[in-house]
Design an enzyme around this catalytic site. Structure first.
Site, short mmCIF file in Angstrom:
data_model
loop_
_atom_site.label_atom_id
_atom_site.label_comp_id
_atom_site.label_asym_id
_atom_site.label_seq_id
_atom_site.Cartn_x
_atom_site.Cartn_y
_atom_site.Cartn_z
N HIS A 165 34.83 43.50 34.15
CA HIS A 165 35.07 42.23 34.84
C HIS A 165 34.13 42.03 36.01
O HIS A 165 33.42 42.94 36.45
CB HIS A 165 36.53 42.16 35.32
CG HIS A 165 36.88 43.17 36.36
ND1 HIS A 165 36.64 42.97 37.71
CD2 HIS A 165 37.47 44.39 36.28
CE1 HIS A 165 37.06 44.02 38.40
NE2 HIS A 165 37.57 44.91 37.56
N CYS A 181 38.92 50.12 36.35
CA CYS A 181 38.15 49.14 35.59
C CYS A 181 36.67 49.21 35.96
O CYS A 181 36.29 49.77 36.99
CB CYS A 181 38.69 47.73 35.86
SG CYS A 181 40.32 47.42 35.14
#
Length: 206
Positions: A165, A181
């Site tokens: 992301h 992440c």
């Protein structure tokens, strides 16, 4: 001494060849981090000169047995590679999980979202109770931790909970400070998003 045109061209050609042998990038996109208007949002420019040059988006020579379209994440070196044709790859600088939040393995891109909603997982809310207000999801926006785009990683067990992301925190690129992440500059995640297909293989190396 003034070089004759033919000899000067030969010297320049040799210099270029030597630069290629040195493994320099075929193309570097340092100028592509300016202000971006996207879906009604205005992403601010990134102070890219404050980020080490190796983390700037660039096309490099890259040998791998993986097929073009595969994403390879090197969490130690803080690089994400999108495998391309003819022994090349697009390389992006990334931020990765801090100690205790690392993850490695193989997954697939199951979903892609533009300006995604962010829902903090229960363990994160337990560690940071102030995030409880976003239990139902934090709306998209410039301060949303998922940034402008998110690629959702699934494996045979389903949703891994991990994402590729964007991030507004440009200073985190090249560092280990996320909750697991893989984060990219917003300008880079938009580029990766546009080049990645649903179902793409993702290999995360620890």
């Amino acid at each position: 001494m003034k070089l004759k045109p033919f000899f000067a061209a030969a010297v320049l050609g040799l210099s270029a060849a030597l630069a290629g042998c040195a493994g320099g990038p075929a193309q570097i996109f340092t100028s592509n981090y300016g202000t971006v208007t996207d879906a009604g949002y205005q992403l601010p420019s990134v102070p890219i000169t404050k980020i080490p040059r190796q983390y700037h988006r660039q096309i490099i020579s890259y040998e791998t047995d993986e097929k073009p379209g595969t994403i390879i994440v090197d969490t130690r070196e803080k690089f994400l590679y999108l495998v391309m044709e003819n022994g090349k790859a697009m390389r992006y600088g990334i931020g990765v999980g801090r100690e205790g939040f690392e993850w490695s393995g193989t997954a697939r891109v199951a979903m892609k979202r533009e300006w995604p909603t962010w829902t903090p997982p229960a363990p994160m809310i337990k560690r940071q109770p102030e995030l409880a207000k976003w239990r139902g999801g934090m709306p998209p926006g410039l301060s949303n931790p998922l940034g402008a785009r998110a690629l959702y990683l699934f494996n045979k067990g389903g949703d891994t909970g991990y994402r590729l992301h964007g991030t507004p925190e440009w200073h985190s690129i090249g560092k280990a400070m996320s909750s697991g992440c893989i984060r990219l500059l917003n300008q880079d995640i938009i580029d990766l998003y546009n080049r990645t297909q649903i179902g793409a293989k993702v290999v995360v190396k620890g």
